[in-house]
Design an enzyme around this catalytic site. Structure first.
Site, short mmCIF file in Angstrom:
data_model
loop_
_atom_site.label_atom_id
_atom_site.label_comp_id
_atom_site.label_asym_id
_atom_site.label_seq_id
_atom_site.Cartn_x
_atom_site.Cartn_y
_atom_site.Cartn_z
N GLU A 154 0.81 -1.23 0.00
CA GLU A 154 0.00 0.00 0.00
C GLU A 154 0.84 1.27 0.00
OE1 GLU A 154 -2.79 -0.44 3.23
OE2 GLU A 154 -3.59 -2.30 2.42
N ASN A 195 2.20 -5.08 -3.22
CA ASN A 195 0.78 -5.39 -2.99
C ASN A 195 0.01 -4.09 -2.72
OD1 ASN A 195 -1.13 -7.57 -2.47
ND2 ASN A 195 -1.14 -6.92 -0.33
N HIS A 231 -10.24 -5.89 -2.60
CA HIS A 231 -11.34 -5.67 -1.64
C HIS A 231 -12.43 -4.94 -2.43
CE1 HIS A 231 -9.16 -7.12 1.78
NE2 HIS A 231 -8.14 -6.34 1.49
N GLU A 259 -6.22 -10.56 -1.64
CA GLU A 259 -7.08 -10.34 -0.46
C GLU A 259 -8.54 -10.20 -0.88
OE1 GLU A 259 -5.63 -7.06 1.92
OE2 GLU A 259 -3.54 -7.63 1.61
N ASP A 261 -12.30 -9.96 -1.32
CA ASP A 261 -13.63 -10.08 -0.71
C ASP A 261 -14.55 -9.12 -1.44
OD1 ASP A 261 -12.77 -7.68 0.57
OD2 ASP A 261 -12.45 -8.69 2.47
O1 G3I Z 1 -5.27 -8.31 18.66
C1 G3I Z 1 -6.09 -7.25 19.19
C2 G3I Z 1 -6.86 -7.73 20.38
O2 G3I Z 1 -5.95 -8.05 21.40
C3 G3I Z 1 -7.83 -6.64 20.81
O3 G3I Z 1 -8.63 -7.11 21.84
C4 G3I Z 1 -8.71 -6.23 19.65
C5 G3I Z 1 -9.64 -5.06 20.00
O4 G3I Z 1 -9.99 -4.31 18.87
O5 G3I Z 1 -7.90 -5.81 18.60
C6 G3I Z 1 -7.05 -6.85 18.13
O6 G3I Z 1 -6.34 -6.36 17.04
C7 G3I Z 1 -7.06 -6.22 15.85
C8 G3I Z 1 -6.40 -7.07 14.79
O7 G3I Z 1 -7.00 -6.86 13.54
C9 G3I Z 1 -6.48 -8.56 15.11
O8 G3I Z 1 -7.81 -8.96 15.15
C10 G3I Z 1 -7.00 -4.76 15.44
O9 G3I Z 1 -7.75 -3.98 16.36
C11 G3I Z 1 -7.55 -4.60 14.06
O10 G3I Z 1 -7.32 -3.26 13.64
C12 G3I Z 1 -6.85 -5.54 13.10
O11 G3I Z 1 -7.46 -5.39 11.85
C13 G3I Z 1 -6.74 -5.94 10.76
C14 G3I Z 1 -6.40 -4.84 9.76
O12 G3I Z 1 -5.76 -5.41 8.63
C15 G3I Z 1 -5.50 -3.79 10.41
O13 G3I Z 1 -4.91 -2.96 9.53
C16 G3I Z 1 -7.63 -6.97 10.08
O14 G3I Z 1 -7.81 -8.07 10.97
C17 G3I Z 1 -6.97 -7.45 8.79
O15 G3I Z 1 -7.90 -8.22 8.07
C18 G3I Z 1 -6.61 -6.26 7.92
O16 G3I Z 1 -5.98 -6.73 6.77
C19 G3I Z 1 -5.59 -5.75 5.81
C20 G3I Z 1 -4.35 -6.27 5.13
O17 G3I Z 1 -3.37 -6.57 6.07
C21 G3I Z 1 -3.83 -5.26 4.10
N1 G3I Z 1 -4.85 -4.88 3.18
C22 G3I Z 1 -6.13 -4.44 3.76
C23 G3I Z 1 -6.65 -5.48 4.73
C24 G3I Z 1 -8.00 -5.06 5.30
O18 G3I Z 1 -7.89 -3.90 6.06
#
Ligand code: G3I
Length: 541
Positions: A154, A195, A231, A259, A261
């Site tokens: 990104e 990516n 996405h 990725e 969806d």
């Molecule tokens: O691990 C913590 C947990 O301890 C806590 O209780 C919880 C409360 O919100 O947060 C948890 O962390 C979260 C993490 O995912 C794991 O679940 C974060 O808040 C959350 O922001 C994070 O989101 C991820 C996101 O990237 C962050 O940028 C998504 O799961 C993940 O699917 C998403 O993936 C990205 C790719 O890496 C890059 N391209 C876009 C894609 C979608 O945003």
């Protein structure tokens, strides 16, 4: 020899080489169907459901032959404190993948998100060495076990300029080449990818990426592939996706959809799920049409676990399995794309299904049932089509409950059966029915419009609908005319159509029923250009 190579070589050359012809057949799982086409089909994997939910593992291992750790190889997961590396979660996914014959895509080494503040606060020289050290350690730890790494993620704005991340601000664009070189040094066998999202069609951002890849290749920077995150939004698969994949392939790099969806306004209904089926089918078909498109990873498995609703409130249902691990129409859209042209030699269409009967007709839905078709190989599903041939519902069995229909509307629908080779039957006889009126009883209701927030160029509003009559309502429609050119960008708890200034919002499937005196509300965000006058003709019926 992989099936992908079969596709690349002329048949005559294969026969001359004494090769046996490949034995194709319509496969019944995504991974078998993908393998027969020489591509992989992957899923983003999260550690908690992997460890704790048997159905999650069952579907993952039956249907997918590649995985990408959704979060557990990112910088905040692997080097939260400088020099202290943590691999337990990433290792758990890698060992699961190895035990189940799945490739692993590593995601991601250099990104502006999910990167600890200690990294972001470093000066330029220290930042570059921290980046190279991080890559050396993480890629080195997984050396020989990762099929491909998303090295940089990104790095572009929508207009094709470089994103002004801390990486770019401190190091300029040179961090990109340095990252690729460090990754190659740490694992020469891993494919190295750039990516990004919103690069699926030909546009300013994808063209900037194209130009950068071309430049990096001309400079001898070790880049092997381009990842289109994909996405996507329901109904918006770029029509030039295949062409865009092809132009990158022509630069001499692999392309992967990394990725995928396809999100929709929730709740889903049968029409949206049918569109999603066709969208997934289009994406897979586009990749399969380009020999250097090596695989597709879906960003999750089940709607139970998806990043979408957290990031886009009111949207979701983006994945091929529902929250209870039932395959959605999207699943068969994918399977059909992978099986299409599989060379089974099956050209025989299923027999015509029976004329459907409509029952359970409400203001917004109906259930259609019909007698089954037969097929020489097997019927894989049915589609319900309207007079224009638009698919309004689909089902693996002989009935479907349609939702999201309009009140007081006549529908004439037929059923078409299909098989795994993509053969479609003739359409059945037609059933015609009219949905119930939306408003019940006296039809008396009011709608109260209130702007709840506004900002330059945008605003949020809420509309409260109240049954002021003496009888229960089963549905409602609110209309108004925007006085100053506003447009709705996203609406929840209702179904909107806007034509010019005229707006019409119907109830969602779950908030149409209102007892006398009861209220419900819907909300939306909109665009405005400085003036945001409140409509004066808000009407409920
Ligand atoms: O691990 C913590 C947990 O301890 C806590 O209780 C919880 C409360 O919100 O947060 C948890 O962390 C979260 C993490 O995912 C794991 O679940 C974060 O808040 C959350 O922001 C994070 O989101 C991820 C996101 O990237 C962050 O940028 C998504 O799961 C993940 O699917 C998403 O993936 C990205 C790719 O890496 C890059 N391209 C876009 C894609 C979608 O945003």
């Amino acid at each position: 020899m992989s099936a992908r190579m079969w596709k690349a070589l002329p048949l005559a050359a294969l026969l001359a080489a004494g090769a046996a012809l490949p034995s194709y057949g319509a496969a019944s799982t995504l991974r078998d169907a993908a393998a027969a086409r020489g591509v992989y089909v992957g899923a983003a994997v999260a550690n908690n459901p992997l460890a704790n939910e048997a159905p999650y593992r069952t579907v993952l291992d039956r249907e997918f032959n590649a995985v990408t750790p959704e979060n557990s190889m990112k910088w905040d997961a692997t080097e939260l404190s400088r020099g202290q590396f943590t691999y337990a979660n990433g290792d758990a996914i890698v060992s699961h993948a190895q035990a189940n014959g799945q490739k692993v895509r590593g995601h991601t080494l250099v990104w502006h998100n999910q990167t600890p503040s200690w990294v972001q606060n470093l000066g330029a020289t220290d930042l570059q060495s921290a980046m190279e050290n991080h890559i050396a350690n993480v890629v080195g730890h997984y050396k020989g076990q990762i099929y491909a790494w998303d090295v940089v993620n990104e790095i572009f704005n929508e207009d094709g300029t470089f994103r002004g991340s801390f990486w770019y601000q401190k190091l300029g664009q040179n961090f990109v080449a340095a990252a690729f070189r460090a990754a190659r040094a740490a694992d020469p066998a891993a494919k190295l990818y750039i990516n990004d999202y919103n690069v699926e069609g030909v546009n300013s951002k994808s063209t900037a990426m194209y130009n950068l890849v071309k430049t990096l290749k001309s400079q001898g920077v070790p880049i092997d592939g381009v990842g289109f995150q994909a996405h996507l939004i329901l109904g918006q698969v770029p029509s030039d996706l295949r062409q865009n994949i092809q132009r990158f392939a022509d630069l001499g790099v692999d392309v992967a959809l990394t990725e995928l969806d396809i999100r929709m306004q929730t709740p889903s209904d049968s029409g949206k799920l049918s569109t999603q089926r066709s969208d997934y089918n289009k994406v897979f078909t586009a990749c399969l049409a380009v020999s250097r498109c090596v695989g597709i990873t879906i960003w999750g498995i089940t709607d139970k676990y998806s990043w979408v609703p957290d990031t886009f409130p009111g949207q979701g249902a983006a994945l091929p399995y529902d929250e209870n691990y039932n395959a959605k129409p999207a699943y068969s859209g994918i399977l059909d794309a992978l099986n299409a042209g599989s060379g089974t030699g099956d050209t025989q269409a299923p027999t015509t299904p029976g004329t459907p009967a409509a029952t359970g007709i409400t203001s917004s839905g109906a259930t259609l049932s019909w007698t089954a078709s037969t097929d020489n190989v097997g019927v894989t599903g049915y589609e319900v089509v309207d007079a224009a041939g638009t698919v309004v519902g689909s089902s693996a069995g002989t009935s479907v409950t349609l939702t999201g229909l309009s009140p007081s509307t006549s529908y004439t629908l037929r059923v078409v059966a299909r098989d795994a080779a993509g053969n479609r039957s003739a359409a059945s006889g037609a059933v015609t029915f009219t949905t119930a009126p939306g408003g019940g009883g006296t039809g008396a209701c009011t709608a109260t419009y209130a702007v709840t927030n506004s900002w330059p160029n945008g605003f949020q509003a809420s509309v409260t609908v109240k049954n002021t009559g003496t009888a229960a309502m089963t549905g409602w429609t609110v209309t108004w005319t925007f006085p100053s050119g506003q447009t709705i960008t996203q609406l929840w708890n209702g179904t909107v159509s806007q034509s010019g200034a005229a707006v019409s919002v119907k109830n969602a499937s779950y908030n149409g029923a209102l007892a006398p005196g009861a209220s419900t509300s819907f909300g939306f965000t909109g665009a405005q250009s400085g003036t945001n006058a409140t409509p004066t003709d808000v009407t409920c019926s």
